[in-house]
Design a protein around this motif. Structure first.
Motif, PDB file in Angstrom:
ATOM      1  N   TRP A   1      15.895 -34.773  34.622  1.00 50.07           N
ATOM      2  CA  TRP A   1      15.113 -33.560  34.420  1.00 50.07           C
ATOM      3  C   TRP A   1      16.059 -32.368  34.425  1.00 50.07           C
ATOM      4  O   TRP A   1      17.178 -32.461  34.912  1.00 50.07           O
ATOM      5  CB  TRP A   1      14.011 -33.405  35.464  1.00 50.07           C
ATOM      6  CG  TRP A   1      14.481 -33.300  36.897  1.00 50.07           C
ATOM      7  CD1 TRP A   1      15.149 -34.251  37.623  1.00 50.07           C
ATOM      8  CD2 TRP A   1      14.307 -32.186  37.778  1.00 50.07           C
ATOM      9  NE1 TRP A   1      15.391 -33.794  38.900  1.00 50.07           N
ATOM     10  CE2 TRP A   1      14.885 -32.532  39.025  1.00 50.07           C
ATOM     11  CE3 TRP A   1      13.705 -30.934  37.648  1.00 50.07           C
ATOM     12  CZ2 TRP A   1      14.887 -31.672  40.129  1.00 50.07           C
ATOM     13  CZ3 TRP A   1      13.699 -30.074  38.737  1.00 50.07           C
ATOM     14  CH2 TRP A   1      14.283 -30.456  39.956  1.00 50.07           C
TER      15      TRP A   1
ATOM     16  N   GLU B   1      19.109 -37.453  44.834  1.00 46.90           N
ATOM     17  CA  GLU B   1      20.241 -36.835  44.155  1.00 46.90           C
ATOM     18  C   GLU B   1      20.623 -37.564  42.872  1.00 46.90           C
ATOM     19  O   GLU B   1      21.091 -36.936  41.919  1.00 46.90           O
ATOM     20  CB  GLU B   1      21.453 -36.796  45.096  1.00 46.90           C
ATOM     21  CG  GLU B   1      21.247 -35.921  46.321  1.00 46.90           C
ATOM     22  CD  GLU B   1      22.460 -35.921  47.230  1.00 46.90           C
ATOM     23  OE1 GLU B   1      23.541 -36.335  46.750  1.00 46.90           O
ATOM     24  OE2 GLU B   1      22.339 -35.518  48.400  1.00 46.90           O
TER      25      GLU B   1
ATOM     26  N   SER C   1      10.448 -36.629  37.788  1.00 45.03           N
ATOM     27  CA  SER C   1      10.470 -37.919  37.097  1.00 45.03           C
ATOM     28  C   SER C   1      10.018 -39.056  37.999  1.00 45.03           C
ATOM     29  O   SER C   1       9.577 -40.100  37.527  1.00 45.03           O
ATOM     30  CB  SER C   1      11.872 -38.210  36.557  1.00 45.03           C
ATOM     31  OG  SER C   1      12.798 -38.473  37.594  1.00 45.03           O
ATOM     32  N   SER C   2      10.131 -38.881  39.327  1.00 47.91           N
ATOM     33  CA  SER C   2       9.653 -39.898  40.269  1.00 47.91           C
ATOM     34  C   SER C   2       8.507 -39.371  41.125  1.00 47.91           C
ATOM     35  O   SER C   2       8.172 -39.946  42.159  1.00 47.91           O
ATOM     36  CB  SER C   2      10.791 -40.379  41.171  1.00 47.91           C
ATOM     37  OG  SER C   2      11.281 -39.325  41.984  1.00 47.91           O
TER      38      SER C   2
ATOM     39  N   THR D   1      11.057 -31.864  43.834  1.00 51.16           N
ATOM     40  CA  THR D   1      12.462 -32.205  44.017  1.00 51.16           C
ATOM     41  C   THR D   1      12.933 -33.188  42.957  1.00 51.16           C
ATOM     42  O   THR D   1      14.121 -33.327  42.722  1.00 51.16           O
ATOM     43  CB  THR D   1      12.697 -32.831  45.406  1.00 51.16           C
ATOM     44  OG1 THR D   1      12.009 -34.096  45.478  1.00 51.16           O
ATOM     45  CG2 THR D   1      12.187 -31.918  46.504  1.00 51.16           C
ATOM     46  N   ASP D   2      11.999 -33.876  42.309  1.00 54.59           N
ATOM     47  CA  ASP D   2      12.283 -34.753  41.172  1.00 54.59           C
ATOM     48  C   ASP D   2      10.968 -35.132  40.509  1.00 54.59           C
ATOM     49  O   ASP D   2      10.300 -36.073  40.939  1.00 54.59           O
ATOM     50  CB  ASP D   2      13.032 -36.017  41.604  1.00 54.59           C
ATOM     51  CG  ASP D   2      13.145 -37.026  40.455  1.00 54.59           C
ATOM     52  OD1 ASP D   2      13.326 -36.572  39.301  1.00 54.59           O
ATOM     53  OD2 ASP D   2      13.025 -38.239  40.699  1.00 54.59           O
TER      54      ASP D   2
ATOM     55  N   THR E   1       5.688 -41.828  36.022  1.00 54.12           N
ATOM     56  CA  THR E   1       7.119 -41.618  36.244  1.00 54.12           C
ATOM     57  C   THR E   1       7.874 -41.935  34.959  1.00 54.12           C
ATOM     58  O   THR E   1       7.356 -42.619  34.079  1.00 54.12           O
ATOM     59  CB  THR E   1       7.642 -42.508  37.382  1.00 54.12           C
ATOM     60  OG1 THR E   1       7.421 -43.882  37.034  1.00 54.12           O
ATOM     61  CG2 THR E   1       6.914 -42.213  38.682  1.00 54.12           C
TER      62      THR E   1
ATOM     63  N   ARG F   1      18.958 -38.736  40.561  1.00 54.80           N
ATOM     64  CA  ARG F   1      18.031 -38.622  39.435  1.00 54.80           C
ATOM     65  C   ARG F   1      18.106 -37.237  38.773  1.00 54.80           C
ATOM     66  O   ARG F   1      17.238 -36.874  37.987  1.00 54.80           O
ATOM     67  CB  ARG F   1      16.596 -38.917  39.889  1.00 54.80           C
ATOM     68  CG  ARG F   1      16.411 -40.342  40.396  1.00 54.80           C
ATOM     69  CD  ARG F   1      14.937 -40.660  40.660  1.00 54.80           C
ATOM     70  NE  ARG F   1      14.147 -40.613  39.445  1.00 54.80           N
ATOM     71  CZ  ARG F   1      14.003 -41.638  38.602  1.00 54.80           C
ATOM     72  NH1 ARG F   1      14.629 -42.784  38.829  1.00 54.80           N
ATOM     73  NH2 ARG F   1      13.251 -41.516  37.525  1.00 54.80           N
ATOM     74  N   ARG F   2      19.156 -36.491  39.073  1.00 55.35           N
ATOM     75  CA  ARG F   2      19.283 -35.143  38.506  1.00 55.35           C
ATOM     76  C   ARG F   2      19.291 -35.141  36.979  1.00 55.35           C
ATOM     77  O   ARG F   2      18.816 -34.196  36.351  1.00 55.35           O
ATOM     78  CB  ARG F   2      20.565 -34.467  39.008  1.00 55.35           C
ATOM     79  CG  ARG F   2      20.483 -33.927  40.419  1.00 55.35           C
ATOM     80  CD  ARG F   2      21.656 -33.013  40.709  1.00 55.35           C
ATOM     81  NE  ARG F   2      21.573 -32.501  42.069  1.00 55.35           N
ATOM     82  CZ  ARG F   2      22.261 -32.997  43.087  1.00 55.35           C
ATOM     83  NH1 ARG F   2      23.073 -34.028  42.883  1.00 55.35           N
ATOM     84  NH2 ARG F   2      22.140 -32.492  44.297  1.00 55.35           N
TER      85      ARG F   2
ATOM     86  N   ASN G   1      16.638 -28.804  35.809  1.00 52.38           N
ATOM     87  CA  ASN G   1      16.241 -27.804  36.792  1.00 52.38           C
ATOM     88  C   ASN G   1      16.842 -26.475  36.365  1.00 52.38           C
ATOM     89  O   ASN G   1      18.038 -26.239  36.552  1.00 52.38           O
ATOM     90  CB  ASN G   1      16.731 -28.195  38.185  1.00 52.38           C
ATOM     91  CG  ASN G   1      16.255 -27.221  39.251  1.00 52.38           C
ATOM     92  OD1 ASN G   1      15.490 -26.295  38.979  1.00 52.38           O
ATOM     93  ND2 ASN G   1      16.703 -27.424  40.482  1.00 52.38           N
TER      94      ASN G   1
ATOM     95  N   GLU H   1      17.256 -30.993  45.448  1.00 53.82           N
ATOM     96  CA  GLU H   1      17.104 -31.931  44.333  1.00 53.82           C
ATOM     97  C   GLU H   1      17.241 -33.352  44.871  1.00 53.82           C
ATOM     98  O   GLU H   1      18.345 -33.851  45.073  1.00 53.82           O
ATOM     99  CB  GLU H   1      18.162 -31.651  43.256  1.00 53.82           C
ATOM    100  CG  GLU H   1      17.972 -30.297  42.616  1.00 53.82           C
ATOM    101  CD  GLU H   1      19.140 -29.883  41.736  1.00 53.82           C
ATOM    102  OE1 GLU H   1      18.917 -29.195  40.735  1.00 53.82           O
ATOM    103  OE2 GLU H   1      20.296 -30.244  42.055  1.00 53.82           O
TER     104      GLU H   1
ATOM    105  N   GLU I   1      10.388 -32.402  30.646  1.00 56.26           N
ATOM    106  CA  GLU I   1      11.470 -32.594  31.620  1.00 56.26           C
ATOM    107  C   GLU I   1      11.917 -31.296  32.301  1.00 56.26           C
ATOM    108  O   GLU I   1      12.714 -31.344  33.243  1.00 56.26           O
ATOM    109  CB  GLU I   1      12.680 -33.243  30.917  1.00 56.26           C
ATOM    110  CG  GLU I   1      12.451 -34.660  30.454  1.00 56.26           C
ATOM    111  CD  GLU I   1      11.707 -34.769  29.139  1.00 56.26           C
ATOM    112  OE1 GLU I   1      11.543 -35.899  28.636  1.00 56.26           O
ATOM    113  OE2 GLU I   1      11.269 -33.727  28.588  1.00 56.26           O
TER     114      GLU I   1
END
Length: 740
Positions: free
Chosen positions: A428, A422, A651-652, A648-649, A709, A424-425, A430, A419, A487
């Motif tokens: 979203w 880190e 949102s970005s 891994t993210d 994003t 930005r957990r 997971n 992730e 998300e």
């Protein structure tokens, strides 16, 4: 002029009077809570007697069994230190918690003033029994782990300040200045009479405890005003006695006494576990019986966080294989509860954390399938209810389930390395990270309930154009393909030109997110691609519906195989375009060997790529919270968790890179997702929708599903299926004393 001044004075006086009445209400109203005055002049509502907790009601002491829920401090898109929960949120939640049959809410740390105001307000307005509060006091956890010495002045002073602040917050008698990651503001609501007890500290790091004991071996005595050590106390227990006594001293200033406890967990329990594989999990004890009451009429009890899957001795220790449940099954959780209860003779003991998450991912395995994850919401409720019943059956003073709401920011050991970034957990969810999904109140991404996976395309047709994207694909067998996201998932709806029959054919969806991957594979027949696929989704019979990952992209194998050497690695599979798609797996136990463990244990892993067929419509009787796809006639619907596609993210727009060796990973920024669909005819054993003569097939020219994003999340809350299941257990359990 004189009349005007008189009017101003009258208005000012009226406002002052209203403010005064409003201010005094917090104190006057709750003074009506029935309590008993001790000989020393303190008020008491709860006390410990023998192995029970008692409540003062109807002018007498009666047994009180705690049926509680742990309440976190975060919302999706936020970390706990941001303290985003508003008063209206608390009030709404209190009503649902009350409706569930719970009688206690436990918080781990100081919440904002709105929390205590909401609790007092809710209890003031409701009929019948109030909701009681168990207030946690957060210890300087990071400093303790870093310094490994509880006696350091900076740690002792920080903890004392936290204790003073917590007591002041509960009794509405403090103003806390703004401080990063901490609650602040004017605390004026007196929630003290609704308190059931103080829960001091956090789970203790065993290495820190052991080191503190060694450094201060001579500091094994503390004779406090209200609590003292015994002749068996260790240095850490002595320090802890002082902290518990400090809580009592601070509370006594407000004229009240409540039962005291400190946070403990299985890792530092006073029992011996010869079957525990890892030395550190049975390294040292923090023993509640080594703390005694000197002068505290409200008493003292033991509390533990007890989960059925951690530590590993719940599966491996022969000493726990002797007890069976009502169904005749070996039940190691019940066995442990019995052992722990027997140790704490004539002392109340409570399980203040227990439960399992309703998550796609799993992190530990447990006896009777009580794993840390991999459960539907229905299974979560059934397991939580069974655990709570066992807690009651074994004579405990109560149980507090973990947790009330899902918390997106949480991390788990077997997904946290994947992730990235880190920080930005929280943007979203997971669903492979089980720690995020312990809640009874689900925090669902925004398409939940909007796009139900049920094989019906009508909800797609109702969506706004900006919420979905049609892929301009000219692939035989497919009339339309639409994609959407939120998300938590990537969604796909495909309408075929014929009704799909999983007995006669199989659907494939190749996924490309970044340069690299498999440009050929057995599943593609003789077709080659100009751009590789990172993951491959196959839909057909139940046992074959899954998502797999390109072997050289598989970050599970890259970490535990190449970096740690715990898994076999075929060198040819680590090359680009190996043609191999491997099952998606998560680690649930690392390889252990002496001297770190008592004997050799191989690495354990579970598959998480299986795609369950079902419906995600929560109003449907056949609702399955882990359902991934459904087909009806020509329409196929599917949702896939972001991480299973290599993100891994999301949102970005960060995906795992093929680059990077060792124990750390690098990410790349994706332009989006390309989908390559095809159909395989089982009888002919060949693809029926990819042109054989077009080689290589130009994946690079396929349309890209893209999105901007995001920095803000959209979500909604909904009671999980587990809520109503646990509700029945909570309401049925006795004894349960309700206050009028």
């Amino acid at each position: 002029m004189k009349r005007k001044n008189s009017r101003v004075k009258w208005v000012s006086l009226t406002l002052l009077l209203v403010a005064g009445i409003s201010y005094l209400w917090w104190f006057w109203d709750i003074s009506r809570v029935e309590s008993m005055e001790t000989a020393s002049g303190f008020q008491m509502k709860f006390r410990t007697t023998g192995d029970q907790i008692e409540i003062y009601q109807d002018q007498k002491w009666q047994p009180f069994f705690v049926k509680g829920v742990n309440l976190g401090a975060s919302l999706p898109g936020h970390y706990p230190g941001e303290l985003p929960i508003k008063k209206e949120d608390y009030l709404r939640w209190f009503a649902m918690i009350d409706e569930m049959g719970a009688n206690v809410i436990r918080v781990y740390t100081i919440h904002p003033p709105e929390f205590y105001e909401a609790l007092v307000s809710y209890n003031h307005k409701k009929e019948g029994a109030p909701l009681y509060l168990m207030q946690g006091i957060w210890s300087p956890e990071e400093l303790l782990i870093e310094k490994k010495d509880a006696y350091l002045p900076e740690i002792r002073e920080a903890f004392r300040h936290e204790i003073q602040d917590a007591v002041g917050a509960v009794y509405g008698d403090i103003t806390l200045p703004e401080k990063q990651g901490k609650a602040s503001g004017k605390y004026r609501a007196n929630a003290g009479p609704y308190l059931i007890g103080w829960h001091t500290g956090t789970e203790w790091d065993p290495v820190m405890v052991q080191n503190t004991n060694k450094l201060h071996a001579k500091s094994v005595s503390y004779q406090g005003v209200h609590f003292r050590t015994t002749d068996k106390s260790t240095a850490f227990e002595t320090w802890l006695t002082e902290m518990v006594d400090t809580v009592a001293q601070e509370e006594s200033k407000h004229g009240w006494q409540h039962p005291m406890t400190f946070t403990n967990w299985v890792t530092t329990d006073p029992l011996s576990h010869p079957g525990e594989p890892i030395y550190q999990e049975d390294l040292v004890s923090v023993d509640p019986t080594h703390i005694q009451v000197a002068s505290w009429d409200a008493g003292y009890f033991a509390s533990y966080h007890v989960y059925p899957y951690y530590p590993d001795f719940f599966r491996h220790d022969p000493a726990l294989q002797q007890v069976k449940n009502e169904a005749g099954e070996i039940d190691t959780y019940k066995a442990y509860l019995r052992q722990l209860k027997a140790y704490h003779k004539d002392m109340p003991i409570m399980v203040t954390e227990f439960g399992v998450p309703a998550s796609w991912g799993t992190a530990h395995l447990g006896n009777l399938g009580r794993d840390q994850g991999g459960h539907t919401e229905k299974e979560q409720g059934e397991i939580n209810a069974a655990l709570m019943r066992e807690i009651g059956e074994e004579g405990y003073a109560g149980g507090i389930v973990f947790a009330w709401q899902d918390e997106w920011f949480k991390k788990t050991w077997n997904t946290m390395r994947f992730e990235l970034p880190e920080d930005r957990r929280s943007f979203w969810i997971n669903v492979l990270t089980n720690e995020s999904l312990f809640g009874l109140l689900g925090m669902y991404p925004n398409k939940d309930g909007v796009l139900n996976i049920d094989g019906d395309r009508s909800d797609w047709d109702k969506m706004q154009p900006e919420e979905k994207q049609r892929l301009d694909l000219a692939v035989p067998g497919f009339e339309e393909i639409w994609m959407a996201h939120d998300e938590g998932y990537v969604y796909l709806m495909a309408q075929l030109d014929h009704s799909f029959d999983s007995e006669k054919e199989k659907l494939y969806f190749g996924v490309d997110t970044t340069p690299g991957g498999n440009r050929h594979a057995p599943e593609l027949g003789g077709v080659r691609l100009d751009e590789g696929l990172e993951t491959l989704i196959s839909l057909g019979k139940d046992e074959e519906s899954e998502i797999r990952i390109s072997s050289n992209y598989d970050f599970h194998t890259r970490l535990y195989g190449k970096a740690y050497g715990m898994l076999p690695v075929k060198e040819e599979e680590m090359h680009d375009d190996s043609g191999v798609f491997k099952p998606w797996k998560l680690a649930v136990g690392l390889e252990m060997e002496p001297p770190d463990s008592k004997k050799y244990y191989p690495m354990e892993e579970v598959g998480v790529g299986k795609l369950a067929r079902g419906t995600t419509d929560s109003e449907d009787a056949s609702y399955n919270s882990l359902a991934a796809w459904q087909v009806k006639g020509k329409v196929v619907e599917m949702r896939v968790p972001w991480m299973l596609l290599g993100f891994t993210d999301p949102s970005s727009l960060a995906v795992m890179s093929y680059q990077g060796e060792g124990k750390t990973f690098k990410t790349a920024t994706t332009k989006g997702i390309r989908i390559l669909p095809w159909i395989v005819d089982r009888a002919k054993a060949q693809t029926t929708s990819l042109p054989q003569e077009s080689s290589p097939f130009r994946v690079s020219e396929l349309p890209i599903y893209s999105w901007p994003t995001w920095e803000q999340v959209r979500y909604h809350e909904r009671k999980k299926q587990s809520y109503s299941i646990l509700q029945k257990t909570y309401r049925d359990m006795k004894p349960s004393i309700l206050q009028k």
